[in-house]
Design an enzyme around this catalytic site. Sequence first.
Site, PDB file in Angstrom:
ATOM      1  N   ASN A  13     -12.954  35.652 -31.489  1.00 57.87           N
ATOM      2  CA  ASN A  13     -12.237  36.998 -31.619  1.00 57.87           C
ATOM      3  C   ASN A  13     -13.613  38.148 -31.738  1.00 57.87           C
ATOM      4  O   ASN A  13     -14.325  37.986 -32.475  1.00 57.87           O
ATOM      5  CB  ASN A  13     -11.628  36.915 -33.049  1.00 57.87           C
ATOM      6  CG  ASN A  13     -10.987  38.456 -33.720  1.00 57.87           C
ATOM      7  OD1 ASN A  13     -11.193  39.335 -32.761  1.00 57.87           O
ATOM      8  ND2 ASN A  13     -10.823  38.330 -34.919  1.00 57.87           N
ATOM      9  N   LYS A  15     -13.342  41.027 -32.266  1.00 57.40           N
ATOM     10  CA  LYS A  15     -12.759  42.314 -32.923  1.00 57.40           C
ATOM     11  C   LYS A  15     -13.281  43.624 -31.741  1.00 57.40           C
ATOM     12  O   LYS A  15     -12.860  43.616 -30.680  1.00 57.40           O
ATOM     13  CB  LYS A  15     -13.523  42.297 -34.071  1.00 57.40           C
ATOM     14  CG  LYS A  15     -13.465  41.019 -34.881  1.00 57.40           C
ATOM     15  CD  LYS A  15     -13.809  40.965 -36.197  1.00 57.40           C
ATOM     16  CE  LYS A  15     -13.477  39.503 -36.820  1.00 57.40           C
ATOM     17  NZ  LYS A  15     -13.842  39.268 -38.303  1.00 57.40           N
ATOM     18  N   HIS A  93      -4.188  39.122 -38.255  1.00 57.81           N
ATOM     19  CA  HIS A  93      -5.369  38.919 -38.711  1.00 57.81           C
ATOM     20  C   HIS A  93      -5.392  39.821 -40.148  1.00 57.81           C
ATOM     21  O   HIS A  93      -5.072  40.784 -40.067  1.00 57.81           O
ATOM     22  CB  HIS A  93      -6.363  39.706 -37.648  1.00 57.81           C
ATOM     23  CG  HIS A  93      -7.843  39.305 -38.054  1.00 57.81           C
ATOM     24  ND1 HIS A  93      -8.592  39.752 -39.045  1.00 57.81           N
ATOM     25  CD2 HIS A  93      -8.623  38.060 -37.716  1.00 57.81           C
ATOM     26  CE1 HIS A  93      -9.756  39.367 -39.169  1.00 57.81           C
ATOM     27  NE2 HIS A  93      -9.702  38.227 -38.292  1.00 57.81           N
ATOM     28  N   GLU A  95      -7.815  41.529 -41.200  1.00 61.78           N
ATOM     29  CA  GLU A  95      -8.426  43.075 -41.102  1.00 61.78           C
ATOM     30  C   GLU A  95      -7.186  43.991 -40.823  1.00 61.78           C
ATOM     31  O   GLU A  95      -7.067  44.977 -41.023  1.00 61.78           O
ATOM     32  CB  GLU A  95      -9.464  43.024 -40.120  1.00 61.78           C
ATOM     33  CG  GLU A  95     -10.688  42.385 -40.536  1.00 61.78           C
ATOM     34  CD  GLU A  95     -11.648  41.951 -39.511  1.00 61.78           C
ATOM     35  OE1 GLU A  95     -11.455  41.830 -38.394  1.00 61.78           O
ATOM     36  OE2 GLU A  95     -12.669  41.009 -39.839  1.00 61.78           O
ATOM     37  N   GLU A 165      -7.549  31.610 -42.274  1.00 62.93           N
ATOM     38  CA  GLU A 165      -8.806  32.160 -42.393  1.00 62.93           C
ATOM     39  C   GLU A 165      -8.812  32.792 -43.914  1.00 62.93           C
ATOM     40  O   GLU A 165      -8.199  33.938 -44.168  1.00 62.93           O
ATOM     41  CB  GLU A 165      -8.844  33.386 -41.483  1.00 62.93           C
ATOM     42  CG  GLU A 165      -8.720  32.977 -40.011  1.00 62.93           C
ATOM     43  CD  GLU A 165      -9.610  34.146 -39.079  1.00 62.93           C
ATOM     44  OE1 GLU A 165     -10.538  33.435 -38.355  1.00 62.93           O
ATOM     45  OE2 GLU A 165      -9.125  35.126 -39.195  1.00 62.93           O
ATOM     46  N   GLY A 171     -16.756  37.055 -42.085  1.00 64.93           N
ATOM     47  CA  GLY A 171     -17.932  38.034 -41.921  1.00 64.93           C
ATOM     48  C   GLY A 171     -18.853  38.007 -43.294  1.00 64.93           C
ATOM     49  O   GLY A 171     -19.798  39.004 -43.284  1.00 64.93           O
ATOM     50  N   SER A 210     -16.849  32.575 -40.921  1.00 59.90           N
ATOM     51  CA  SER A 210     -18.260  32.169 -40.845  1.00 59.90           C
ATOM     52  C   SER A 210     -18.454  30.810 -40.021  1.00 59.90           C
ATOM     53  O   SER A 210     -19.497  30.350 -40.826  1.00 59.90           O
ATOM     54  CB  SER A 210     -18.602  32.291 -42.267  1.00 59.90           C
ATOM     55  OG  SER A 210     -18.735  33.566 -42.577  1.00 59.90           O
TER      56      SER A 210
HETATM   57  P1  PGA Z   1     -16.271  35.522 -38.671  1.00 64.29           P
HETATM   58  O1  PGA Z   1     -14.773  36.022 -38.436  1.00 64.29           O
HETATM   59  O2  PGA Z   1     -16.347  34.331 -38.012  1.00 64.29           O
HETATM   60  O3  PGA Z   1     -17.150  36.607 -38.224  1.00 64.29           O
HETATM   61  O4  PGA Z   1     -16.192  35.218 -40.094  1.00 64.29           O
HETATM   62  C1  PGA Z   1     -13.630  35.233 -38.231  1.00 64.29           C
HETATM   63  C2  PGA Z   1     -12.491  36.130 -37.876  1.00 64.29           C
HETATM   64  O5  PGA Z   1     -12.374  37.136 -38.252  1.00 64.29           O
HETATM   65  O6  PGA Z   1     -11.777  35.643 -36.938  1.00 64.29           O
END
Ligand code: PGA
Length: 248
Positions: A13, A15, A93, A95, A165, A171, A210
């Site tokens: 992803n 983003k 997601h 976010e 997740e 992140g 992560s």
């Molecule tokens: P990350 O994000 O691997 O940077 O923690 C995962 C995601 O949001 O899909």
Amino acid sequence: MQSQKRRPVVAGNWKMNGDLALAESFTTAFEGQTLDNIDVILCPPFTLLNSLSSDVFSVGAQTCSEYDNGAHTGEVSCGMIKACGAQYVILGHSERRTDQAESNQLIAKKVEACLKEGLTPILCIGESLEVRESGELFNFLEEQLTVVIEHVGIESFRNMVIAYEPIWAIGTGLTASPEQAQEVHAFIRALLKKSNEAIAENIAILYGGSVKGSNAKELFGQEDVDGGLIGGASLKFEEFLTICQAAN
Ligand code: PGA
């Protein structure tokens, strides 16, 4: 990885990151890689969907409109996504649940729109630290999943991928321990089993939060973890390849 039955999936992803040069460098770098035992998916911003194509990986979008077309300024329909050669769409997601206030109900409509167009939704669910610490973890995840099951029907989950997740691990560099991931993945599978055993056994449930080259193998080694949804580490080819190889 447990699964003879389940084919692992590693999805990147990007983003709101990446540019044409990155897309072209990934396309070139993946050429000739043998990752025959997994499905690799790259999900760039809409503007790069057309710029990534490969025999080694598939392409996905990061959201879609719930509508087919019409007066919805700024939105992109599933038909448009498909026309770019994409086969997957990340939905739900955390976010977007936060930044765009996407509700479970809206996400369910987007899942329906994807399925109608023959795209595979990668449905994300996951809890905040606050929810986890309140003891409501499993109720919370059940609600996120149940709204979608009730809207599209369990049969639709034949053509879906789920990603667990935990928000506190996205992140942040904090990863769920393999045991924490396995506990939730087993819960999700058991929940689906109540509606349809075969679908529950066959669906890929990815872990996200992560994931790195250094922890992927241990996470993917858990019985109910069928691969990963990778954010930050999917922007660096070597790191992402290491993660893919851990699943392969
Ligand atoms: P990350 O994000 O691997 O940077 O923690 C995962 C995601 O949001 O899909």
